[in-house]
Design a protein around this motif. Structure first.
Motif, PDB file in Angstrom:
ATOM      1  N   ALA A   7      -4.981  -1.977  -4.720  1.00 23.14           N
ATOM      2  CA  ALA A   7      -3.798  -2.530  -5.376  1.00 23.14           C
ATOM      3  C   ALA A   7      -3.032  -3.438  -4.403  1.00 23.14           C
ATOM      4  O   ALA A   7      -2.597  -4.529  -4.781  1.00 23.14           O
ATOM      5  CB  ALA A   7      -2.895  -1.409  -5.878  1.00 23.14           C
ATOM      6  N   ALA A   8      -2.884  -2.998  -3.167  1.00 21.52           N
ATOM      7  CA  ALA A   8      -2.167  -3.789  -2.168  1.00 21.52           C
ATOM      8  C   ALA A   8      -2.907  -5.092  -1.875  1.00 21.52           C
ATOM      9  O   ALA A   8      -2.298  -6.164  -1.808  1.00 21.52           O
ATOM     10  CB  ALA A   8      -1.991  -2.979  -0.882  1.00 21.52           C
TER      11      ALA A   8
ATOM     12  N   CYS B 153       0.836  -1.204   0.000  1.00 21.22           N
ATOM     13  CA  CYS B 153       0.000   0.000   0.000  1.00 21.22           C
ATOM     14  C   CYS B 153       0.875   1.260   0.000  1.00 21.22           C
ATOM     15  O   CYS B 153       0.620   2.210  -0.744  1.00 21.22           O
ATOM     16  CB  CYS B 153      -0.930  -0.027   1.203  1.00 21.22           C
ATOM     17  N   ALA B 154       1.914   1.251   0.818  1.00 19.59           N
ATOM     18  CA  ALA B 154       2.826   2.397   0.874  1.00 19.59           C
ATOM     19  C   ALA B 154       3.520   2.610  -0.474  1.00 19.59           C
ATOM     20  O   ALA B 154       3.648   3.748  -0.946  1.00 19.59           O
ATOM     21  CB  ALA B 154       3.858   2.191   1.982  1.00 19.59           C
TER      22      ALA B 154
ATOM     23  N   GLY C 203       1.719   6.865  -6.958  1.00 23.11           N
ATOM     24  CA  GLY C 203       0.530   7.599  -7.355  1.00 23.11           C
ATOM     25  C   GLY C 203      -0.641   6.742  -7.797  1.00 23.11           C
ATOM     26  O   GLY C 203      -1.487   7.190  -8.562  1.00 23.11           O
ATOM     27  N   VAL C 204      -0.725   5.519  -7.315  1.00 20.91           N
ATOM     28  CA  VAL C 204      -1.845   4.653  -7.654  1.00 20.91           C
ATOM     29  C   VAL C 204      -3.116   5.261  -7.056  1.00 20.91           C
ATOM     30  O   VAL C 204      -3.132   5.681  -5.898  1.00 20.91           O
ATOM     31  CB  VAL C 204      -1.607   3.216  -7.126  1.00 20.91           C
ATOM     32  N   ALA C 205      -4.186   5.305  -7.855  1.00 20.42           N
ATOM     33  CA  ALA C 205      -5.423   5.969  -7.450  1.00 20.42           C
ATOM     34  C   ALA C 205      -6.022   5.353  -6.181  1.00 20.42           C
ATOM     35  O   ALA C 205      -6.467   6.076  -5.288  1.00 20.42           O
ATOM     36  CB  ALA C 205      -6.443   5.922  -8.586  1.00 20.42           C
ATOM     37  N   VAL C 206      -6.067   4.042  -6.092  1.00 20.64           N
ATOM     38  CA  VAL C 206      -6.641   3.367  -4.927  1.00 20.64           C
ATOM     39  C   VAL C 206      -5.599   2.371  -4.403  1.00 20.64           C
ATOM     40  O   VAL C 206      -5.649   1.177  -4.699  1.00 20.64           O
ATOM     41  CB  VAL C 206      -7.959   2.645  -5.300  1.00 20.64           C
TER      42      VAL C 206
END
Length: 102
Positions: free
Chosen positions: A33-34, A19-20, A26-29
């Motif tokens: 993704a994590a 997540c970090a 700059g991933v939107a969500v």
């Protein structure tokens, strides 16, 4: 300050780190993704015993070289204490570094 994850929750740690990283890129969500990455890891490695070394071979080699460079013949115990290894292990590292040098 973030809550510390206990070492018995490696997947929670991996998800937190993913997540970090997603945020850094700059991933939107980043949470989605994590979670997706964790799902893929579990799908591919679920049930397997995976060993994660503390250092890469290159980092370990650099550290060993640094120890050898700093060794002056009289500071064996000081270096061992500084690098949190036994004097015996440091002697083996120094012996290998002498053999590897031309």
């Amino acid at each position: 300050m973030q809550d510390q994850k206990p070492f018995d929750e490696p997947m929670a740690i991996i998800e937190e780190e993913a997540c970090a990283m997603a945020r850094c890129f700059g991933v939107a969500v980043p949470e989605v993704a994590a979670a997706s990455l964790v799902d893929r890891i579990l799908l591919r490695l679920g049930g397997a015993h995976v060993y994660l070394p503390r250092r890469t071979a290159q980092k370990r080699q650099r550290m060993h070289q640094e120890m050898a460079n700093r060794f002056n013949g009289t500071n064996l115990f000081e270096l061992a204490k500084e690098y949190d290894i036994s004097a015996r292990h440091l002697r083996r590292i120094l012996a290998r570094s002498r053999v590897e040098r031309p």
